[in-house]
Design an enzyme around this catalytic site. Structure first.
Site, short mmCIF file in Angstrom:
data_model
loop_
_atom_site.label_atom_id
_atom_site.label_comp_id
_atom_site.label_asym_id
_atom_site.label_seq_id
_atom_site.Cartn_x
_atom_site.Cartn_y
_atom_site.Cartn_z
N ASP A 1 -11.71 33.50 -11.00
CA ASP A 1 -11.68 34.79 -10.09
C ASP A 1 -12.51 35.52 -10.21
O ASP A 1 -13.47 34.89 -11.37
CB ASP A 1 -10.43 34.97 -10.37
CG ASP A 1 -9.23 36.44 -9.65
OD1 ASP A 1 -10.06 36.01 -8.79
OD2 ASP A 1 -8.75 37.18 -10.14
N HIS A 2 -13.51 36.10 -10.07
CA HIS A 2 -13.55 37.16 -10.06
C HIS A 2 -14.86 37.33 -10.86
O HIS A 2 -14.48 37.51 -12.25
CB HIS A 2 -13.83 38.91 -10.68
CG HIS A 2 -12.41 39.77 -8.51
ND1 HIS A 2 -13.33 40.45 -8.00
CD2 HIS A 2 -11.17 39.62 -9.05
CE1 HIS A 2 -12.32 39.84 -7.35
NE2 HIS A 2 -11.32 40.05 -7.62
N GLY B 1 -3.60 45.43 -10.16
CA GLY B 1 -2.81 46.27 -10.64
C GLY B 1 -1.74 46.76 -10.00
O GLY B 1 -1.70 46.01 -8.32
N HIS C 1 -6.35 39.89 -2.03
CA HIS C 1 -6.42 40.21 -3.65
C HIS C 1 -5.71 41.11 -3.63
O HIS C 1 -4.71 41.98 -2.30
CB HIS C 1 -7.87 40.49 -3.79
CG HIS C 1 -8.66 39.67 -4.14
ND1 HIS C 1 -9.45 38.93 -5.43
CD2 HIS C 1 -9.02 38.61 -2.66
CE1 HIS C 1 -10.14 38.50 -5.61
NE2 HIS C 1 -9.99 37.74 -4.77
N GLY C 2 -4.93 41.78 -4.97
CA GLY C 2 -4.23 42.81 -4.93
C GLY C 2 -2.50 42.80 -4.58
O GLY C 2 -1.91 43.87 -4.24
N ASN D 1 -3.20 36.33 -4.11
CA ASN D 1 -3.87 36.33 -5.51
C ASN D 1 -2.79 36.98 -5.78
O ASN D 1 -1.74 38.04 -5.65
CB ASN D 1 -5.02 37.60 -5.85
CG ASN D 1 -6.28 36.31 -5.15
OD1 ASN D 1 -5.75 35.01 -4.40
ND2 ASN D 1 -7.20 37.18 -5.52
N THR E 1 -1.00 40.46 -11.72
CA THR E 1 -0.52 41.65 -12.27
C THR E 1 0.79 41.90 -12.99
O THR E 1 1.63 41.45 -13.80
CB THR E 1 -1.13 43.25 -12.03
OG1 THR E 1 -2.09 43.47 -11.83
CG2 THR E 1 0.19 44.55 -12.48
ZN LIG Z 1 -9.43 40.49 -6.95
#
Ligand SMILES: [Zn+2]
Length: 292
Positions: free
Chosen positions: A82-83, A182, A209-210, A231, A234
């Site tokens: 990831d990132h 998050g 994402h998120g 993705n 969290t």
């Molecule tokens: Zn991400």
């Protein structure tokens, strides 16, 4: 089966409009819950790893856990970084057996992001590994980087086109479309029009994402508009902690660790299955009935 690269599975997912879940693994127990959840529902899956988690465990243990679990199941499993903005970590992952990697140059000026992403693209492509790259600024916290939700910057459409033209074989493209890492502080404002405009001209699967905190309807709309990789980080992390604590609450005097690990596993497994069902990838593994 052996680990697979994520490009082909994401292409098919985008074409058939379902999403493949990409969970951020924490430890062996977490990888087991991710792969077992996918196996139970006959779904392709992506196990992704943050650079922070690699710094904690090292490349080799993670690669061996995921490889072993992938070899023991019939569903396709990709191991993804990831990132990451460090080419040395990207090279370390490729050497250790990762089948796909992300280069995140989104905090760089556009021209610099193109240049650095292209470098990662050439390294990954030469190794037969898929690359994910990002433009714009996805809100929230990712490792040591924090972007306030109201400071997140949507990807610029023309830059998306120019960026992908430089890297036509990107396995997956991550334009910032208003989602955040998050938990969401407010209602996420997803730029569906931008997403649809991007997928109407760019023939590369999109990463969402998120994912934690989005509603089923939001997932469906994003997936329906071309997001193929979804993705989840969290939510999985919280379940990891809560699953453990729940056992302590029920058995305050328990000193044997295995029931805790089992409680944690069950909690994570439940989420993995729920997400796969929501994203529509249940039954999409290649050996599913009627599919080649
Ligand atoms: Zn991400």
């Amino acid at each position: 089966m052996p680990l697979v690269t994520m490009g082909p599975m994401l292409k098919r997912a985008q074409k058939e409009r379902y999403g493949i879940a990409a969970f951020n693994m924490i430890d062996y127990n977490s990888v087991r819950s991710i792969v077992d959840g996918a196996t139970a529902l006959n779904a392709p899956i992506i196990v992704q790893v943050s650079t922070k988690t690699i710094r904690h465990w090292g490349f080799k243990p993670i690669a061996s856990w995921v490889r072993q679990l992938a070899e023991d199941t019939a569903v396709p499993v990709a191991l993804h970084l990831d990132h990451c903005s460090d080419l040395n970590i990207i090279k370390g992952c490729i050497d250790a057996g990762w089948t796909s990697v992300m280069f995140d140059g989104s905090s760089l000026p556009f021209a610099e992001n193109v240049k650095k992403s292209k470098e990662a693209y050439d390294i990954a492509t030469a190794a037969g590994v898929g690359l994910e790259a990002e433009i714009g600024a996805i809100g929230g916290v990712e490792d040591d980087k924090f972007v306030a939700e109201d400071k997140s910057i949507l990807a610029d459409f023309d830059e998306c086109v120019a960026f992908c033209k430089e890297m036509p074989k990107l396995a997956v493209f991550a334009p910032a479309i208003g989602t955040a890492h998050g938990f969401y502080a407010g209602e996420p404002k997803i730029a569906y029009e931008l997403l649809e405009r991007i997928t109407s001209v760019i023939d590369i699967p999109i990463a969402l994402h998120g994912g934690t905190g989005l509603t089923e309807e939001q997932f469906h709309r994003c997936i329906g508009s071309g997001c193929a990789k979804v993705n989840i980080s969290t939510m999985h992390k919280h379940r990891f902690v809560e699953g453990f604590l729940e056992v302590r609450k029920q058995k305050p005097k328990e000193a044997e660790p295995l029931p805790f690990i089992k409680g944690q596993y069950d909690a994570m497994l439940g989420d993995v299955r729920d997400m796969i069902r929501i994203f529509g990838s249940e039954g999409r593994a290649p050996h599913a009935a009627g599919q080649a």
